[in-house]
Write a protein that holds these residues in place. Structure first.
Motif: not given
Lengths: 427, 427
Positions: A68-71, A289-294, A297, B38-39, B44, B51, B100, B261-264, B291
């Motif tokens: 989830c941290r990546n694109y 992508s939107f914030d998948k880490v959130n 959570r 992509k990283p 990451l 986090l 993001n 983080f990509p996306g976050s 956010d």
């Protein structure tokens, strides 16, 4: 005693008593805010755990092993979709998970249709010079703001205790193909807390709009936001639309803004395949992508819809006493005078009060001078213009209980004082 | 030996040797991905601390005491603005902090101008039926995607080692008021890794577009993304625009997507007062706030621009060996044959290779069949159409070092095999 039954002398006595009370409150130099539907600090604290539910050593992968941290995963992580699906009463595959704001998703959807109609062959709405939007009112000022921003003529639809006046809605959309949509908050409507009746929902699902690209913007902002032990039930618009074969009508929105953190929650929308095709085609260009880490959570925090409901019970236990205070003051202090009416909502974030016609602006002004900030009078109507100058939205969530007691005392005095002055003027 | 100096017999021998090698690689059934910037997981992981930098008991207030967990502060928390200001080389008060994704902010800005021109009295771009956009190429496919989506005719501007061909840019924008903008990645351009020269930036700051609402979309995606010890320097476009009095020209974007983080991560944009007025007027209706909790995480994680730079050094130490592998293989394996050229970038995320004209599609296809996924040939040009069928973007960040060695071996064999076949065909 009801003001309408008072003699002039009685009214003059009442007026001077109210003026005295009002001056006493003013002298207190209070600073109280009942203007916006902001959760209180106490409410925010019940979601604190979400802040460290992921740690430096957490596995941030989805069930299918996607980091989830990546694109990637433009429409959101699969695991969170069933929760939103149950909140919005749709199938999980109708869900597009977004960023932190459902308002943003609504704005983006109108913005999308301004440049591309949801129906192939139809004009983009920008090219419909006399474009119109139906606005049940009293309603949510930020909805009206979006359609005003994009140059729609806004047509006020009166609210009844069952939802918008459907006779009027049906008639208007059948006649005029420049009417492109309607704003709805179907459960615990903002500001009245009205939940649309089964019949209202069924009539929405059976609309015959002349515009092929008419859409119902169904903002299910308060879908799990009960504040009493007798919650309202809203039937599923999408289910009803399946029965009528009109699943292209609704676009549904919700978010966790008033569940976890406003501005740091997760928003989602739902639509049928045809609408979603146009919507996702746009998102494909709009973001990776939107914030998948959130999102992750939130999944860890809630687990499932039962987790959401259990969490909402905590909000209820904080909010219920606040709604009780508002209603108690209205009932005891304003009730006997007969100068205002209001709904007693089973959920949502507001109590809408209709003060005596022609006095709402004055009441808000009096409150402000005594240190109590309310949503501007008229804000609940398109163009900020309440034709009766009567509706005031009270947002009781943010102040403490003590603050709220004081703020409602002042509100009631202001409401009565403005009314008594109005009556005396017209005598 | 340079292929152009080979006899037919030598070429046929080379061909059969390459075919043998290629078949051997194919038999390995590899699955390697060099398609997107992509990283890697290792990258990451260096941001993992973000986090749990906030915990359940953290004070989530800004310096001025504003609770980041609640609604408000539409343009972002003040504390994070100096970091973005230094990244984009502008004043902090020119910054609007967003969600993001900077791509999302770019899309939203074009979308905004489709319905409202940034200049009062000018037509919304949707109404400019022959609207055009300048696209320095090779460039970023997602930029081109946005302007294609919104129906712009895209005009390819050739890239030089100093940036876009400014003679052409100056001439075109001066002549045609339907040209509304240009896409730029001024530092470590995607995909070539070219940094615009001082002269190029100065010429941008001194453009005389016929369209009053022409805007430079300055995507500073790689502003702190060095990968060698001899980083490029980009001068500040906004500073140069201040000198020419044309601060209304640029709209600048960046994000922490390839920092944390990509996306976050957190995205931001910068513009002068006039542009920002139009942009913020829109955001006021689009959202209540982005956010801020995530902004706060980033502030706590970096503290200031030096924190960002120190963090980027860690990325560099992971990325440099990967760029070295790509360049080593190109130099040793393809170099002597003379069938391809490339830049050696000091930063960014890509190495752009110009293979023999007419063979890029074939090279990508050969790589794919041997299990190495590359960005589609042509993707770096508007409409996905590389007129010379020559440019290929290599993204070395995601694979491991071992994977990358193997992938580059295959890429080089494919490049040479496609070239030798092409030469033989034309003999």
């Amino acid at each position: 005693m009801n003001y309408s039954e008072m003699t002039k002398e009685q009214l003059l006595n009442e007026k001077s008593a109210l003026e005295k009370q009002y001056e006493d409150y003013k002298a207190m130099n209070l600073k109280l805010d009942m203007s916006r539907g902001k959760p209180s600090t106490e409410q925010l604290n019940i979601s604190s755990r979400i802040l460290d539910i992921l740690t430096s050593t957490s596995d941030c992968s989805t069930e299918k092993g996607f980091d989830c941290r990546n694109y990637g995963l433009m429409d959101g992580i699969t695991e969170i979709k069933p929760i939103f699906a149950q909140m919005m009463q749709v199938d999980p595959d109708m869900i597009m998970v977004g960023g932190n704001s459902s308002l943003n998703m609504m704005f983006d959807t109108i913005s999308l249709f301004m440049t591309k109609s949801p129906v192939e062959g139809e004009k983009p709405w920008l090219e419909v010079k006399n474009r119109k939007f139906l606005c049940p009112a009293p309603g949510y000022d930020r909805h009206f703001g979006i359609t005003e921003y994009f140059g729609f003529e806004m047509i006020t639809i009166p609210m009844t205790s069952e939802g918008p006046d459907m006779d009027m809605v049906e008639k208007l959309v059948a006649e005029d193909d420049s009417i492109k949509g309607i704003w709805c908050v179907p459960k615990y409507s903002n500001p009245q807390g009205i939940t649309y009746s089964d019949e209202t929902v069924k009539r929405f699902a059976n609309l015959n709009p002349k515009a092929k690209d008419f859409r119902i913007f169904w903002d299910d902002a308060y879908c799990v936001h009960d504040v009493t032990e007798t919650p309202d039930k809203l039937i599923s618009l999408m289910d009803e639309c399946k029965k009528t074969g009109k699943t292209d009508l609704p676009i549904i929105f919700c978010s966790t803004s008033k569940i976890t953190f406003p501005g740091s929650g997760v928003a989602a929308m739902a639509a049928d395949e045809n609408n979603m095709k146009v919507i996702k085609e746009k998102y494909k260009y709009q973001t990776i992508s939107f914030d998948k880490v959130n999102m992750l959570r939130h999944i860890l925090f809630f687990k499932d819809i039962d987790g959401v409901k259990a969490h909402m019970d905590k909000h209820k236990s904080i909010l219920k006493p606040k709604f009780d205070i508002v209603l108690k003051h209205l009932k005891e202090s304003v009730g006997p005078t007969g100068v205002a009416t209001w709904f007693e909502p089973n959920g949502g974030y507001f109590v809408a009060v209709d003060v005596m016609e022609g006095t709402a602006k004055k009441v808000v002004e009096l409150c402000k001078e005594a240190g109590v900030v309310l949503t501007g009078a008229g804000a609940t109507y398109p163009y900020g213009n309440d034709p009766k100058d009567s509706n005031i939205r009270i947002a009781p969530s943010y102040p403490t209980l003590d603050e709220l007691e004081k703020a409602m005392e002042i509100f009631c005095v202001a409401t009565k004082l403005a009314a008594v002055n109005k009556i005396l003027e017209n005598m």
